[in-house]
Design an enzyme around this catalytic site. Structure first.
Site, PDB file in Angstrom:
ATOM      1  CG  ASP A  33      22.602 -18.004  40.790  1.00 50.52           C
ATOM      2  OD1 ASP A  33      22.934 -19.152  40.423  1.00 50.52           O
ATOM      3  OD2 ASP A  33      21.428 -17.646  40.947  1.00 50.52           O
ATOM      4  CB  THR A  61      19.801 -19.343  47.224  1.00 46.16           C
ATOM      5  OG1 THR A  61      20.203 -20.588  46.665  1.00 46.16           O
ATOM      6  CG2 THR A  61      20.051 -19.362  48.726  1.00 46.16           C
ATOM      7  CB  CYS A 117      12.558 -12.180  51.900  1.00 49.24           C
ATOM      8  SG  CYS A 117      12.467 -10.719  52.932  1.00 49.24           S
ATOM      9  CB  ALA A 118      15.299 -16.967  50.338  1.00 44.78           C
ATOM     10  NE  ARG A 119      11.616 -22.181  51.180  1.00 43.00           N
ATOM     11  CZ  ARG A 119      10.285 -22.185  51.211  1.00 43.00           C
ATOM     12  NH1 ARG A 119       9.614 -21.122  50.792  1.00 43.00           N
ATOM     13  NH2 ARG A 119       9.625 -23.222  51.674  1.00 43.00           N
ATOM     14  CG  ASP A 131       9.137 -12.889  55.375  1.00 42.44           C
ATOM     15  OD1 ASP A 131       8.301 -12.511  56.214  1.00 42.44           O
ATOM     16  OD2 ASP A 131       8.818 -13.447  54.304  1.00 42.44           O
ATOM     17  CD  GLU A 171       8.932 -20.061  58.471  1.00 46.68           C
ATOM     18  OE1 GLU A 171       7.884 -20.346  57.835  1.00 46.68           O
ATOM     19  OE2 GLU A 171       9.794 -19.303  58.034  1.00 46.68           O
ATOM     20  CG  HIS A 204       7.057 -17.602  55.338  1.00 51.99           C
ATOM     21  ND1 HIS A 204       7.594 -18.858  55.504  1.00 51.99           N
ATOM     22  CD2 HIS A 204       7.187 -17.340  54.017  1.00 51.99           C
ATOM     23  CE1 HIS A 204       8.025 -19.321  54.349  1.00 51.99           C
ATOM     24  NE2 HIS A 204       7.778 -18.417  53.422  1.00 51.99           N
TER      25      HIS A 204
END
Length: 524
Positions: free
Chosen positions: A170, A202, A229-231, A255, A260, A278
């Site tokens: 990060d 992120t 599971c972010a974007r 996810d 989408e 999601h």
């Protein structure tokens, strides 16, 4: 009464919060873009989740809009630049669904490591495929966390509880913070080379798009487990499918997807692949938390000016807002006056805070001063857009703090440097009113007014009488007359507050007075 539109489905607790706080609220979900554009001008606030996408066209029609609240973390569905240009504050709720999302990431990690969904499906279909599923033990494995903010840190904490080793990439993670949460800070390529499993936490921005790409997947150990599971858009999904088909990546759990809803996808049916629709924030607790949080934040801003979790402007707590209000007004007036008195572009702006004001949150004051400065050239500038516009124009902003103030408890000094000269203006709050105490190096005590005349002149007898004569002949009434000088017979500065606007002819007549060097109008 402020009016808010809730445009996406969210807990009814949001409506209850708005109404309890005295904010009018409409809930109209499933609107098309055209339908939203027709009504958005009626609202001061817009509350959304991920379905509604306030873009430049929608924001352009939102003539009264002051705030967009995103009930959730990601704001890639909001056109931040357009909102900033229009002075619309964009807020998210970074903490309301953090635990839920972190738990889902860990659940996906377990599901991928043991292939639980497929094993469950086959077992319920009458098979007993025990020999087909030899999973991966997470104990003592290395988890790579990409993005170690709030959610990433929660995932790391839970992984450490499983006795995993955690490494993190990060760019904003400090060594001190890494030590505190128990992770090893590494470079991105190092993370891909060392991790047995990788989880993404992120935001989706230009620099993170396809951060998991074909080249980086090629760096990883055979048997990698990948969780996102972010974007959507953080993973090159075509490269991931190839890596799964080749057996290089043993399992992947997504996810989120680049497009989408993902009702059809090349990854579906790929061995080792797990998908959820999601669901990262989909728990009863999280849905209620983000709804309550976004409603409270939006109501605070619309009713008191308090700003929490804003993406595009400094935060102001509810406690700070009333204390800061007069100082924001002063900073705006000082900046506006400076902007109108300069006649060449600014190269740098230094704002110095002196005395008790140094204990306050000065970020909004600097934004207000910048907005005032830029107003002369860009009438639509505002506190939200000013810092961005200044940076785009190469204007360097610096801030400094001095514990002691002369002549007052607190002072704001704005110094502007152009290619040819440097100017400064100093102000304070006295008995609740903004005052100018120094202008271009000359001490004075002057109030602000809607219409003022600034004069720089030689300190010689007859000047005041001549100015009075000119204004009298122009039938311009003088409200206040403030004078200051550096020394007897030297250069003096005069600020004259007048009723109504001053004509070009009047300015020219004042300029023609022998002692006068410069005349300018200032309008606030």
């Amino acid at each position: 009464m402020p009016k808010v539109l809730i445009a996406d489905k969210m807990s009814n607790r949001a409506v209850e919060v708005f109404k309890a706080r005295g904010v009018d609220v409409d809930v109209i979900t499933g609107l098309s873009k055209d339908e939203l554009m027709k009504i958005i001008g009626e609202y001061d606030g817009l509350a959304v989740r991920s379905s509604t996408r306030p873009d430049a066209e929608i924001i352009g029609q939102a003539t009264n809009l002051k705030v967009i609240g995103r009930a959730g973390i990601g704001v890639d569905n909001v056109d931040i630049k357009s909102a900033t240009d229009r002075g619309v504050v964009v807020m998210n709720t970074p903490f309301g669904n953090a635990i839920t999302t972190a738990e889902h990431a860990i659940a996906m990690l377990f599901a991928a490591a043991r292939q639980i969904p497929k094993a469950s499906e086959r077992t319920q279909n009458g098979e007993w495929p025990k020999s087909d599923y030899k999973g991966t033990e997470l104990f003592n494995k290395t988890l790579g966390v990409i993005g170690c903010g709030n959610i990433g840190a929660l995932v790391a904490e839970r992984a450490l509880g499983l006795k995993m080793k955690v490494i993190a990439f990060d760019p904003y993670l400090t060594e001190e913070r890494a030590r505190k949460i128990g992770v090893e800070k590494v470079e991105l390529d190092t993370l891909f080379q060392r991790a047995d499993a990788i989880t993404l936490h992120t935001p989706l921005v230009e620099s993170t798009k396809n951060i998991v790409n074909r080249e980086r997947l090629g760096m990883t150990r055979k048997g990698l487990i990948l969780v996102n599971c972010a974007r959507g858009g953080l993973v090159d999904e075509e490269a991931l499918k190839d890596a799964l088909d080749a057996g290089h990546v043993s399992a992947a759990a997504l996810d989120v997807f680049s497009i989408e809803p993902a009702k059809e996808h090349a990854l579906f049916g790929t061995p080792g692949f797990i998908a959820t629709p999601h669901l990262g924030a989909s728990t009863n607790e999280a849905q209620e938390n983000v709804a309550v949080q976004v409603a409270e934040q939006m109501a605070d801003y619309l009713l008191t000016g308090a700003i929490s979790n804003a993406i595009n402007t400094p935060s102001i707590t509810a406690e700070e807002a009333p204390r800061l209000k007069p100082w924001v007004d002063l900073a705006d007036k000082l900046g506006t006056m400076m902007g109108q008195l300069l006649h060449e572009p600014a190269k740098s702006i230094q704002i110095t805070y002196k005395g008790g004001i140094t204990q306050l949150n000065t970020n909004p004051l600097s934004a207000a001063a910048l907005a005032g400065m830029l107003k002369a050239a860009m009438p639509d500038v505002n506190m939200v857009s000013a810092p961005v516009l200044a940076k785009e124009r190469g204007i360097e902003l610096t801030e400094s703090y001095v514990n002691e103030a002369e002549r007052a408890d607190s002072l704001i000094r704005i110094t502007v440097e152009t290619a040819v000269r440097k100017f400064a203006i100093v102000g304070t709050i006295y008995r609740g009113e903004p005052r100018i105490v120094r202008l271009f190096g000359v001490p004075m005590d002057a109030a602000f007014s809607p219409s003022m005349i600034y004069v720089r002149n030689d300190d010689k007898p007859g000047f005041i009488g001549e100015v009075g004569r000119v204004l009298g002949e122009a039938k311009t009434n003088i409200a206040t007359f403030s004078l200051g000088r550096k020394k007897e017979g030297g250069e003096a500065v005069c600020l004259i507050s007048v009723d109504g606007m001053v004509s070009d002819a009047t300015v020219a007549a004042i300029q023609a007075i022998d002692q006068v060097k410069i005349v300018d109008r200032v309008t606030l």
